[in-house]
Design a protein around this motif. Sequence first.
Motif, PDB file in Angstrom:
ATOM      1  N   SER A 142       0.844  -1.187   0.000  1.00 35.86           N
ATOM      2  CA  SER A 142       0.000   0.000   0.000  1.00 35.86           C
ATOM      3  C   SER A 142       0.884   1.242   0.000  1.00 35.86           C
ATOM      4  CB  SER A 142      -0.915   0.017   1.226  1.00 35.86           C
ATOM      5  OG  SER A 142      -1.810  -1.070   1.191  1.00 35.86           O
ATOM      6  N   ALA A 143       0.472   2.235  -0.779  1.00 38.20           N
ATOM      7  CA  ALA A 143       1.222   3.486  -0.865  1.00 38.20           C
ATOM      8  C   ALA A 143       0.234   4.624  -1.117  1.00 38.20           C
ATOM      9  CB  ALA A 143       2.269   3.429  -1.974  1.00 38.20           C
ATOM     10  N   GLY A 144      -0.187   5.295  -0.056  1.00 39.86           N
ATOM     11  CA  GLY A 144      -1.160   6.359  -0.203  1.00 39.86           C
ATOM     12  C   GLY A 144      -2.499   5.811  -0.649  1.00 39.86           C
ATOM     13  N   ASP A 145      -2.996   6.357  -1.752  1.00 37.57           N
ATOM     14  CA  ASP A 145      -4.277   5.905  -2.294  1.00 37.57           C
ATOM     15  C   ASP A 145      -4.130   4.700  -3.224  1.00 37.57           C
ATOM     16  OD1 ASP A 145      -5.555   7.946  -0.957  1.00 37.57           O
ATOM     17  OD2 ASP A 145      -5.429   9.328  -2.647  1.00 37.57           O
ATOM     18  N   GLY A 146      -2.891   4.281  -3.482  1.00 39.28           N
ATOM     19  CA  GLY A 146      -2.677   3.183  -4.416  1.00 39.28           C
ATOM     20  C   GLY A 146      -1.718   2.143  -3.869  1.00 39.28           C
ATOM     21  N   TYR A 147      -0.899   1.595  -4.770  1.00 43.33           N
ATOM     22  CA  TYR A 147       0.030   0.537  -4.397  1.00 43.33           C
ATOM     23  C   TYR A 147       1.337   0.710  -5.161  1.00 43.33           C
ATOM     24  CZ  TYR A 147      -4.222  -1.736  -2.671  1.00 43.33           C
ATOM     25  OH  TYR A 147      -5.384  -2.010  -2.015  1.00 43.33           O
ATOM     26  N   THR A 148       2.362   0.037  -4.668  1.00 46.18           N
ATOM     27  CA  THR A 148       3.604  -0.103  -5.420  1.00 46.18           C
ATOM     28  C   THR A 148       3.914  -1.585  -5.548  1.00 46.18           C
ATOM     29  OG1 THR A 148       5.004   0.042  -3.441  1.00 46.18           O
ATOM     30  CG2 THR A 148       4.529   2.112  -4.636  1.00 46.18           C
ATOM     31  N   ILE A 149       4.614  -1.936  -6.623  1.00 47.68           N
ATOM     32  CA  ILE A 149       4.958  -3.339  -6.896  1.00 47.68           C
ATOM     33  C   ILE A 149       6.466  -3.456  -7.065  1.00 47.68           C
ATOM     34  CG2 ILE A 149       4.884  -5.079  -8.723  1.00 47.68           C
ATOM     35  CD1 ILE A 149       1.984  -4.599  -9.046  1.00 47.68           C
ATOM     36  N   SER A 150       7.022  -4.522  -6.492  1.00 48.12           N
ATOM     37  CA  SER A 150       8.437  -4.834  -6.673  1.00 48.12           C
ATOM     38  C   SER A 150       8.580  -6.326  -6.951  1.00 48.12           C
ATOM     39  CB  SER A 150       9.248  -4.450  -5.427  1.00 48.12           C
ATOM     40  OG  SER A 150       9.230  -3.052  -5.225  1.00 48.12           O
ATOM     41  N   GLY A 151       9.405  -6.646  -7.934  1.00 50.68           N
ATOM     42  CA  GLY A 151       9.611  -8.039  -8.304  1.00 50.68           C
ATOM     43  C   GLY A 151      10.007  -8.151  -9.757  1.00 50.68           C
ATOM     44  N   ALA A 152       9.963  -9.366 -10.297  1.00 53.22           N
ATOM     45  CA  ALA A 152      10.373  -9.599 -11.680  1.00 53.22           C
ATOM     46  C   ALA A 152       9.493 -10.658 -12.328  1.00 53.22           C
ATOM     47  CB  ALA A 152      11.837 -10.034 -11.741  1.00 53.22           C
ATOM     48  N   LYS A 153       9.225 -10.473 -13.612  1.00 56.06           N
ATOM     49  CA  LYS A 153       8.456 -11.420 -14.418  1.00 56.06           C
ATOM     50  C   LYS A 153       9.273 -11.788 -15.650  1.00 56.06           C
ATOM     51  CE  LYS A 153       4.779 -11.078 -11.758  1.00 56.06           C
ATOM     52  NZ  LYS A 153       4.223 -12.204 -10.997  1.00 56.06           N
ATOM     53  N   THR A 154       9.063 -12.995 -16.130  1.00 55.28           N
ATOM     54  CA  THR A 154       9.827 -13.456 -17.286  1.00 55.28           C
ATOM     55  C   THR A 154       8.924 -13.850 -18.444  1.00 55.28           C
ATOM     56  OG1 THR A 154      11.613 -14.963 -17.970  1.00 55.28           O
ATOM     57  CG2 THR A 154       9.889 -15.888 -16.578  1.00 55.28           C
ATOM     58  N   ALA A 159       5.211  -7.406 -24.044  1.00 54.26           N
ATOM     59  CA  ALA A 159       5.578  -6.393 -23.050  1.00 54.26           C
ATOM     60  C   ALA A 159       6.302  -5.206 -23.668  1.00 54.26           C
ATOM     61  CB  ALA A 159       6.450  -7.014 -21.961  1.00 54.26           C
ATOM     62  N   VAL A 160       7.092  -5.448 -24.712  1.00 52.38           N
ATOM     63  CA  VAL A 160       7.876  -4.369 -25.322  1.00 52.38           C
ATOM     64  C   VAL A 160       6.964  -3.291 -25.896  1.00 52.38           C
ATOM     65  CG1 VAL A 160       9.492  -3.805 -27.179  1.00 52.38           C
ATOM     66  CG2 VAL A 160       9.829  -5.874 -25.812  1.00 52.38           C
ATOM     67  N   ASN A 161       5.820  -3.700 -26.432  1.00 51.41           N
ATOM     68  CA  ASN A 161       4.901  -2.752 -27.066  1.00 51.41           C
ATOM     69  C   ASN A 161       3.792  -2.272 -26.136  1.00 51.41           C
ATOM     70  OD1 ASN A 161       5.997  -3.171 -29.879  1.00 51.41           O
ATOM     71  ND2 ASN A 161       5.357  -5.250 -29.421  1.00 51.41           N
ATOM     72  N   ALA A 162       3.720  -2.842 -24.935  1.00 50.66           N
ATOM     73  CA  ALA A 162       2.583  -2.597 -24.063  1.00 50.66           C
ATOM     74  C   ALA A 162       2.580  -1.189 -23.478  1.00 50.66           C
ATOM     75  CB  ALA A 162       2.555  -3.620 -22.936  1.00 50.66           C
ATOM     76  N   THR A 189      12.179  -3.012 -18.892  1.00 52.39           N
ATOM     77  CA  THR A 189      11.831  -4.095 -19.819  1.00 52.39           C
ATOM     78  C   THR A 189      13.041  -4.503 -20.638  1.00 52.39           C
ATOM     79  OG1 THR A 189       9.571  -3.246 -19.985  1.00 52.39           O
ATOM     80  CG2 THR A 189      10.282  -4.775 -21.686  1.00 52.39           C
ATOM     81  N   THR A 190      13.323  -5.795 -20.688  1.00 49.32           N
ATOM     82  CA  THR A 190      14.446  -6.326 -21.462  1.00 49.32           C
ATOM     83  C   THR A 190      13.924  -7.320 -22.489  1.00 49.32           C
ATOM     84  OG1 THR A 190      15.886  -6.145 -19.517  1.00 49.32           O
ATOM     85  CG2 THR A 190      16.660  -7.514 -21.354  1.00 49.32           C
ATOM     86  N   PRO A 191      14.007  -7.010 -23.792  1.00 52.31           N
ATOM     87  CA  PRO A 191      13.499  -7.927 -24.820  1.00 52.31           C
ATOM     88  C   PRO A 191      14.195  -9.288 -24.777  1.00 52.31           C
ATOM     89  CG  PRO A 191      13.920  -5.752 -25.741  1.00 52.31           C
ATOM     90  CD  PRO A 191      14.524  -5.757 -24.363  1.00 52.31           C
ATOM     91  N   VAL A 192      13.436 -10.330 -25.117  1.00 52.60           N
ATOM     92  CA  VAL A 192      13.943 -11.705 -25.143  1.00 52.60           C
ATOM     93  C   VAL A 192      13.675 -12.289 -26.518  1.00 52.60           C
ATOM     94  CG1 VAL A 192      13.655 -14.023 -24.193  1.00 52.60           C
ATOM     95  CG2 VAL A 192      13.550 -12.040 -22.678  1.00 52.60           C
ATOM     96  N   VAL A 193      14.650 -12.989 -27.080  1.00 55.32           N
ATOM     97  CA  VAL A 193      14.472 -13.661 -28.365  1.00 55.32           C
ATOM     98  C   VAL A 193      13.684 -14.944 -28.123  1.00 55.32           C
ATOM     99  CG1 VAL A 193      15.612 -14.750 -30.325  1.00 55.32           C
ATOM    100  CG2 VAL A 193      16.619 -12.723 -29.275  1.00 55.32           C
ATOM    101  N   SER A 194      12.523 -15.053 -28.747  1.00 53.58           N
ATOM    102  CA  SER A 194      11.660 -16.201 -28.514  1.00 53.58           C
ATOM    103  C   SER A 194      11.791 -17.233 -29.625  1.00 53.58           C
ATOM    104  CB  SER A 194      10.196 -15.754 -28.408  1.00 53.58           C
ATOM    105  OG  SER A 194       9.750 -15.219 -29.623  1.00 53.58           O
ATOM    106  N   LEU A 195      11.414 -18.456 -29.309  1.00 58.21           N
ATOM    107  CA  LEU A 195      11.490 -19.563 -30.260  1.00 58.21           C
ATOM    108  C   LEU A 195      10.655 -19.300 -31.507  1.00 58.21           C
ATOM    109  CD1 LEU A 195      12.218 -22.592 -30.904  1.00 58.21           C
ATOM    110  CD2 LEU A 195      10.129 -23.194 -29.660  1.00 58.21           C
ATOM    111  N   ASP A 196       9.477 -18.680 -31.308  1.00 53.65           N
ATOM    112  CA  ASP A 196       8.509 -18.559 -32.395  1.00 53.65           C
ATOM    113  C   ASP A 196       8.388 -17.137 -32.937  1.00 53.65           C
ATOM    114  OD1 ASP A 196       7.464 -17.610 -30.059  1.00 53.65           O
ATOM    115  OD2 ASP A 196       5.421 -18.252 -30.466  1.00 53.65           O
TER     116      ASP A 196
END
Length: 365
Positions: A142-154, A159-162, A189-196
């Motif tokens: 919780s941060a004031g009227d909203g929230y903050t997020i910390s962590g990592a997703k893979t 995501a690059v265009n989002a 954001t760090t781009p990843v080379v995908s299989l497809d």
Amino acid sequence: MILNEEQQMLADLAERIFADKASVDTLRAIRGGSHGQDYDHELWQAMVESGLTGILVPEDQGGMDFGLVSAGLVAREVGRRLALTPFLSTAVLGAIAIGRGGNADQKSRWLGSIASGELIVALALDESAKHRPERVATEAQSAGDGYTISGAKTLVLDAVNADVLLVSAMLDGTPRLFAVETGDAGVATTPVVSLDTRSMADVRFEDAKAELLDGDANALDAVLDAGRAILAMELVGLARAVFERTLTYLSERKQFGQRIGSFQALQHRAAHLSVDIEISEAMAFQALAAFDAGADDASLQILAAKARAAETARLASAEGVQMHGGMGMTDEFDIGFFMKRARAASELFGDANFCTERFARAKGY
């Protein structure tokens, strides 16, 4: 699945748009860097103009609100053409997450922009190579009227265009969905080379400002159900495209003075695959309809459909490559691209083993 008149018109529209605008050649160009983009903007614009991007957006927000069965008809064409678009991440996952979990202000800000194609949304969920949605280390505070997020997703799709990321994070011991704007200084954001060749990225959050999608505490479950059901139909479309291309090759290729399609062993394998595709498509349609109807066993039907479609797409692409005599893996033929997409789409939101295990656990087997 017997389509009603409205659904049949939509299926015909999607088939025409994708036949005209989507091709494996575009995928080749994007993979090689000559396209200048990491998804097919021309196709996406055609989808916007035809209303397909608003297929799950309510009418009062500028969409069509046609339901998941109709979205599946579009996904089937995505699979058949190997189309590179943010349809799944934005028009399906984004629309359902915000539609189910968003408050009035969030819906007003984002749903109309999804329908108009102005907003790209990405679901940031997994934190390891395998899909484990319950294993969430990312935290919300919780941060004031909203929230903050910390962590990592893979391996976050699109995501690059989002413009907005939908992030699963722990809040009071429960994984919940939050919306984070990508322009926030706490998002990297760090781009990843995908299989497809799909646009994917790893994303890190450091005290990023976030909004809780608190309209429905089960919104994340609904998003995952929808994603798996749509992927099942995409995999069915992919399998059917591979089957059609392989049949064409069998009717043209000659060996020992005969077309190889006349060999009984290959005929038996083709017949087996044809039956598998029909069963998988029927299961996928049933799962989509169960989601739309809010059936009690919708999640189970979706798990079964995703598992079956993943196995069918794997078999179709493997048989396609082998019946092309191994040349299917070369760029001269398109089959290899279908095999790579089948592998990647099968893994997304849980592979066949994941879905089968979850199904068995829920049934008490």
